[in-house]
Design a protein around this motif. Structure first.
Motif, short mmCIF file in Angstrom:
data_model
loop_
_atom_site.label_atom_id
_atom_site.label_comp_id
_atom_site.label_asym_id
_atom_site.label_seq_id
_atom_site.Cartn_x
_atom_site.Cartn_y
_atom_site.Cartn_z
N MET A 1 0.82 -1.21 0.00
CA MET A 1 0.00 0.00 0.00
C MET A 1 0.86 1.26 0.00
O MET A 1 0.56 2.21 -0.71
N VAL A 2 1.94 1.27 0.79
CA VAL A 2 2.73 2.50 0.91
C VAL A 2 3.94 2.52 -0.03
O VAL A 2 4.51 3.58 -0.26
N LYS A 3 4.35 1.36 -0.51
CA LYS A 3 5.43 1.25 -1.50
C LYS A 3 6.76 1.81 -1.01
O LYS A 3 7.54 2.35 -1.78
N ASP A 4 7.02 1.70 0.29
CA ASP A 4 8.27 2.19 0.86
C ASP A 4 8.61 1.29 2.05
O ASP A 4 7.84 1.22 3.02
N LYS A 5 9.76 0.63 1.97
CA LYS A 5 10.15 -0.36 2.98
C LYS A 5 10.22 0.24 4.38
O LYS A 5 9.69 -0.32 5.33
N HIS A 6 10.88 1.38 4.51
CA HIS A 6 11.06 1.98 5.83
C HIS A 6 9.73 2.50 6.41
O HIS A 6 9.47 2.34 7.60
N LEU A 7 8.93 3.09 5.57
CA LEU A 7 7.62 3.55 6.00
C LEU A 7 6.75 2.36 6.41
O LEU A 7 6.04 2.42 7.43
N ALA A 8 6.82 1.27 5.64
CA ALA A 8 6.05 0.07 5.98
C ALA A 8 6.47 -0.48 7.34
O ALA A 8 5.63 -0.91 8.13
N GLU A 9 7.77 -0.45 7.62
CA GLU A 9 8.25 -0.93 8.92
C GLU A 9 7.71 -0.05 10.04
O GLU A 9 7.30 -0.56 11.10
N ILE B 1 -10.00 -8.78 -14.56
CA ILE B 1 -10.44 -8.54 -15.95
C ILE B 1 -9.87 -7.20 -16.44
O ILE B 1 -9.35 -7.11 -17.57
N ASN B 2 -9.95 -6.18 -15.61
CA ASN B 2 -9.43 -4.87 -16.01
C ASN B 2 -7.91 -4.89 -16.19
O ASN B 2 -7.39 -4.24 -17.10
N LEU B 3 -7.19 -5.63 -15.34
CA LEU B 3 -5.74 -5.75 -15.51
C LEU B 3 -5.40 -6.44 -16.83
O LEU B 3 -4.48 -6.02 -17.54
N ARG B 4 -6.14 -7.50 -17.16
CA ARG B 4 -5.89 -8.21 -18.43
C ARG B 4 -6.13 -7.27 -19.62
O ARG B 4 -5.38 -7.28 -20.59
N LYS B 5 -7.20 -6.47 -19.54
CA LYS B 5 -7.49 -5.52 -20.62
C LYS B 5 -6.34 -4.53 -20.77
O LYS B 5 -5.91 -4.22 -21.89
N MET B 6 -5.84 -4.02 -19.64
CA MET B 6 -4.73 -3.06 -19.70
C MET B 6 -3.48 -3.69 -20.30
O MET B 6 -2.79 -3.07 -21.10
N MET B 7 -3.21 -4.94 -19.91
CA MET B 7 -2.02 -5.63 -20.46
C MET B 7 -2.16 -5.82 -21.96
O MET B 7 -1.20 -5.66 -22.71
N THR B 8 -3.36 -6.17 -22.41
CA THR B 8 -3.61 -6.37 -23.83
C THR B 8 -3.48 -5.05 -24.59
O THR B 8 -2.82 -4.97 -25.63
N ARG C 1 2.50 -1.72 -10.57
CA ARG C 1 1.95 -0.58 -9.81
C ARG C 1 1.16 0.35 -10.72
O ARG C 1 0.10 0.84 -10.34
N ASN C 2 1.70 0.61 -11.89
CA ASN C 2 1.03 1.50 -12.82
C ASN C 2 -0.35 0.96 -13.19
O ASN C 2 -1.33 1.68 -13.19
N MET C 3 -0.38 -0.33 -13.49
CA MET C 3 -1.67 -0.93 -13.84
C MET C 3 -2.61 -0.94 -12.64
O MET C 3 -3.79 -0.65 -12.77
N LEU C 4 -2.10 -1.29 -11.45
CA LEU C 4 -2.95 -1.31 -10.25
C LEU C 4 -3.46 0.09 -9.92
O LEU C 4 -4.60 0.24 -9.47
N ASP C 5 -2.63 1.11 -10.15
CA ASP C 5 -3.04 2.48 -9.86
C ASP C 5 -4.20 2.94 -10.75
O ASP C 5 -4.90 3.88 -10.41
#
Length: 193
Positions: free
Chosen positions: A42-50, A180-187, A133-137
């Motif tokens: 969720m935060v994408k930062d190791k130190h912040l996650a810790e 389904i949306n991720l597959r569409k983006m990849m395609t 991350r880009n696709m998930l965002d």
């Protein structure tokens, strides 16, 4: 008497509230990977996650010591809700905090590299993570959240439903539409991971 590792979460909570500190250690060791992984994604930062991970257990300890823990038998979903709320609080705080940008409009902390890994490893890792991350965002927040909790935190759909305050069927539907949306983006982008 069973060893702490064989006890249920609820039994461990009871033992901890009665003064057995080893029970808390068992709870932390049992759930640390799922909690930390979901926070990190969720935060994408190791130190912040810790830091957030530690804050989660500070809240857990305070709540249990003050006798306010009421989610009997649902320790992990309860702790995941705390983690999720702390992540949301962090992003609200960051949204109000100005960021330092470089000349090409990138966050200065994304540009600085503090790791000592090989350049090739870093580049391959960054490219793969950036693509995902880009696709998930680009997914709706509810779909993104279910995918993160399922695949990165390894939570069951029952746990996800409890953490996100929805039904299991809703969680399953969000996962289905998210994939389904991720597959569409990849395609559309012709991306192969």
């Amino acid at each position: 008497m069973k060893s702490f590792s064989q006890k249920t979460d609820n039994e461990l909570v009871d033992l901890f509230t009665n003064g057995h500190l080893d029970a808390l250690e068992t709870l932390v060791l049992r759930h640390k990977d799922k909690l930390y992984t979901s926070i990190l994604f969720m935060v994408k930062d190791k130190h912040l996650a810790e830091d957030i991970f530690q804050d989660v257990f500070i809240r857990v300890i305070d709540t249990m010591r003050n006798g306010r823990y009421t989610d009997e038998g649902k320790f992990l979903p309860w702790a995941m809700r705390i983690a999720h709320n702390l992540c949301v609080d962090h992003f609200r705080k960051v949204k109000r905090t100005p960021t330092i940008r470089t000349g090409d409009d990138k966050d200065i902390f994304e540009v600085l590299n503090f790791s000592e890994e090989s350049a090739e490893y870093v580049m391959i890792k960054r490219q793969s993570h950036d693509r995902v991350r880009n696709m998930l965002d680009h997914l709706p927040e509810d779909q993104r959240e279910v995918i993160i909790l399922r695949h990165y935190a390894d939570m069951s759909f029952k746990e996800i439903a409890a953490a996100t305050n929805c039904s299991i069927n809703t969680a399953l539907g969000r996962m289905r539409y998210g994939l389904i949306n991720l597959r569409k983006m990849m395609t559309q982008r012709q991306i192969a991971l």
